[in-house]
Design a protein around this motif. Structure first.
Motif, short mmCIF file in Angstrom:
data_model
loop_
_atom_site.label_atom_id
_atom_site.label_comp_id
_atom_site.label_asym_id
_atom_site.label_seq_id
_atom_site.Cartn_x
_atom_site.Cartn_y
_atom_site.Cartn_z
N ARG A 281 35.33 40.28 47.90
CA ARG A 281 34.56 38.80 47.46
C ARG A 281 33.99 38.36 48.86
N ALA A 282 34.42 39.13 49.88
CA ALA A 282 33.70 38.96 50.81
C ALA A 282 33.12 39.64 51.77
N GLU A 283 32.64 41.33 50.79
CA GLU A 283 31.81 42.01 50.69
C GLU A 283 30.48 41.55 49.89
N ALA A 284 31.14 41.27 48.25
CA ALA A 284 29.88 40.39 47.71
C ALA A 284 29.05 39.55 48.23
N PHE A 291 25.83 32.19 51.60
CA PHE A 291 26.85 31.21 52.73
C PHE A 291 27.91 30.98 52.66
N VAL A 292 28.23 31.40 54.04
CA VAL A 292 29.89 31.12 54.39
C VAL A 292 30.15 30.16 55.08
N PRO A 339 30.75 21.32 50.92
CA PRO A 339 29.19 21.35 49.98
C PRO A 339 28.70 22.57 49.12
N ARG A 340 27.75 23.28 50.57
CA ARG A 340 26.40 24.65 50.65
C ARG A 340 27.75 25.56 50.34
N ALA A 341 29.07 25.86 50.00
CA ALA A 341 29.85 26.82 50.02
C ALA A 341 29.79 27.61 48.26
N GLY A 342 29.18 29.17 48.51
CA GLY A 342 29.07 29.32 46.98
C GLY A 342 30.15 30.19 46.46
N LEU A 343 30.07 30.88 45.61
CA LEU A 343 31.42 31.05 44.50
C LEU A 343 32.36 31.83 45.59
N SER A 344 31.58 33.07 45.57
CA SER A 344 32.33 34.19 46.62
C SER A 344 32.65 33.71 47.36
N ASP A 382 40.27 13.18 46.33
CA ASP A 382 39.11 12.24 46.93
C ASP A 382 38.27 11.39 46.21
N PRO A 383 38.27 10.54 45.89
CA PRO A 383 37.21 9.78 44.33
C PRO A 383 35.55 10.10 45.09
N SER A 384 35.40 10.49 46.73
CA SER A 384 34.60 9.88 47.41
C SER A 384 34.09 11.38 47.16
N SER A 385 34.20 12.30 47.06
CA SER A 385 33.77 13.64 47.26
C SER A 385 32.77 13.83 46.59
N PRO A 386 31.62 14.53 46.64
CA PRO A 386 30.36 14.44 46.26
C PRO A 386 30.00 15.17 45.17
N ASP A 387 29.94 14.92 43.92
CA ASP A 387 29.38 15.05 42.58
C ASP A 387 28.57 16.79 42.37
N ASP A 388 28.26 16.62 43.74
CA ASP A 388 27.58 18.26 43.82
C ASP A 388 27.98 19.44 43.81
N ALA A 389 29.31 19.07 44.77
CA ALA A 389 30.09 19.98 45.41
C ALA A 389 31.10 20.73 44.13
N PRO A 390 30.98 22.23 44.80
CA PRO A 390 31.73 22.96 43.78
C PRO A 390 32.82 22.71 43.45
N PRO A 391 33.40 23.57 42.22
CA PRO A 391 34.66 23.44 41.43
C PRO A 391 35.78 23.68 42.66
N THR A 392 36.93 23.21 42.60
CA THR A 392 37.37 24.04 42.92
C THR A 392 38.77 24.69 41.71
N SER A 393 38.65 25.86 43.36
CA SER A 393 39.59 26.43 42.67
C SER A 393 41.25 26.57 41.85
N PRO A 394 41.82 27.18 41.28
CA PRO A 394 42.57 26.18 40.23
C PRO A 394 43.75 26.87 41.88
N GLN A 395 44.95 25.47 41.79
CA GLN A 395 45.75 25.41 42.58
C GLN A 395 47.11 26.77 42.39
N PRO A 396 47.16 27.45 43.66
CA PRO A 396 47.60 29.04 44.07
C PRO A 396 48.66 29.05 43.47
N GLY A 397 49.61 29.86 42.79
CA GLY A 397 51.86 29.86 42.41
C GLY A 397 50.84 30.04 40.64
#
Length: 397
Positions: A281-284, A291-292, A339-344, A382-397
């Protein structure tokens, strides 16, 4: 003619240059290093051949027990993980071959077609008995040898006993005089793998900071090679474990050392898989000019430092738990997304979190405790998290 001479000269260089390379001081030093590494094994094999001949000839009074030293040498040249099974296979294979050859020779004599028939029948019988390739080949070889040499009355049994003697001597030497480097090699390879893991993470960090696609690609190639290194480590550790079981004279320290490396194989495998995804993903991200956030790059750098600490502790044979505090701090830092972080970038953050869990388990922590030490992400509590923030990755494990 000139072109033909050039081609002939090139062909000559292709043959001669590698030979000249082998005569360089560096190549000679490499051969000496290999000789030193194998010197103890060479001594064991030679001693096994000598002892097997002495037992069969001096104690059992066999006039020409040539297969006793041969069996001992073959068995001692095998890896520890295979020795017991291979010794049994060799003995059974010899018995099948000798029985088949003895019956056919006494019934039909010797000749070309008898050699063919003995080889086919002996190997076929071995396969029908569930033999592996070694047993099958030994059955055929011994049948052919008996056909060609025409064993006299009673010699077939003595040759089978010679095989038993050779295998028994080999097993005894393997138990009483193990190659100690066999139990040391897993730690050496584990140190190298963790070092390469830290190298991948360091190179990935620099690639992200400098937007260097070539560096990111190099890190990804190295990450992909780690799986092959891990398979080699698994084989080496299995061999060392078998040596520790077979060799009662090995100290408890050697056995504990092998057990420690066995214990880290599972979490190390998972860490390698997660870091490989992170590097991809870093290479992509670099290639797509995504933006990272600097905080994400700092997390990768922190993971590289943690891997380097693991490597250092393995080298010093210190407690791997020394890495836990840094890993837990890194886990806390990984809870905050940008909030500006992309998928990768988000995938990289998720892989950092997963790798933190893997390294905590590698340090000796229970998986449930490692997961508990990984705080929930900001968006999850945190309910104050912005609505347009990217979805969170699943919990690892």
């Amino acid at each position: 003619m000139s072109r033909a001479r050039d081609q002939a000269a090139q062909a000559g260089h292709a043959v001669i240059d590698p030979l000249l390379d082998e005569l360089t001081p560096g190549a000679a030093r490499g051969r000496l290093v290999r000789l030193r590494a194998r010197a103890w094994l060479i001594v064991q094999v030679a001693a096994g051949a000598t002892a097997a001949w002495w037992v069969a000839h001096g104690l059992l009074d066999h006039p020409l027990p040539f297969f006793a030293p041969i069996t001992a040498m073959i068995c001692l040249g095998l890896t520890y993980g295979d020795r017991v099974r291979r010794i049994v296979e060799l003995t059974i294979g010899v018995a099948i071959g000798i029985l088949t050859g003895d019956l056919l020779v006494h019934a039909f004599g010797t000749g070309l077609w008898q050699i063919f028939a003995v080889a086919v029948v002996a190997m076929a019988l071995a396969v029908l008995l569930g033999a592996g390739q070694l047993l099958m080949m030994q059955a055929g070889i011994q049948g052919v040898m008996l056909t060609v040499l025409v064993a006299g009355d009673g010699e077939a049994l003595s040759r089978w006993l010679d095989a038993v003697v050779g295998g028994g001597v080999a097993l005894l030497i393997a138990m009483l005089a193990p190659v100690r480097s066999t139990t040391q090699r897993p730690r050496e390879r584990a140190i190298a793998i963790v070092g390469h893991l830290a190298e991948v993470l360091t190179e990935t960090t620099q690639a992200l900071r400098n937007r260097d696609h070539g560096r990111a690609s190099t890190a990804l190639r190295t990450a992909r090679e780690l799986s092959r290194e891990l398979e080699s480590l698994r084989a080496t550790t299995a061999e060392a474990s078998a040596a520790a079981r077979l060799a009662p004279l090995l100290s408890g320290e050697h056995r504990d050392d092998v057990r420690e490396i066995q214990g880290i194989l599972g979490p190390l495998d998972l860490a390698i898989r997660n870091v490989r995804v992170l590097a991809r993903r870093a290479e992509a991200a670099v290639e797509d000019e995504e933006f990272v956030p600097d905080t994400y790059i700092d997390m990768v750098a922190g993971l590289a430092e943690a891997a380097a600490t693991v490597q250092e502790q393995l080298e010093r044979q210190g407690p791997l738990s020394a890495t836990r505090e840094d890993l837990v701090n890194l886990a806390r830092r990984s809870t905050w997304s940008h909030p500006r972080a992309g998928l990768s970038a988000e995938v990289m953050r998720a892989q950092v979190r997963s790798t933190v869990v893997d390294l905590l388990v590698l340090s000796g922590m229970q998986l449930s405790e490692a997961r508990r030490r990984l705080p929930a992400t900001r968006e999850e509590f945190d309910p104050s998290s912005p609505d347009d923030a990217p979805p969170t990755s699943p919990q690892p494990g």
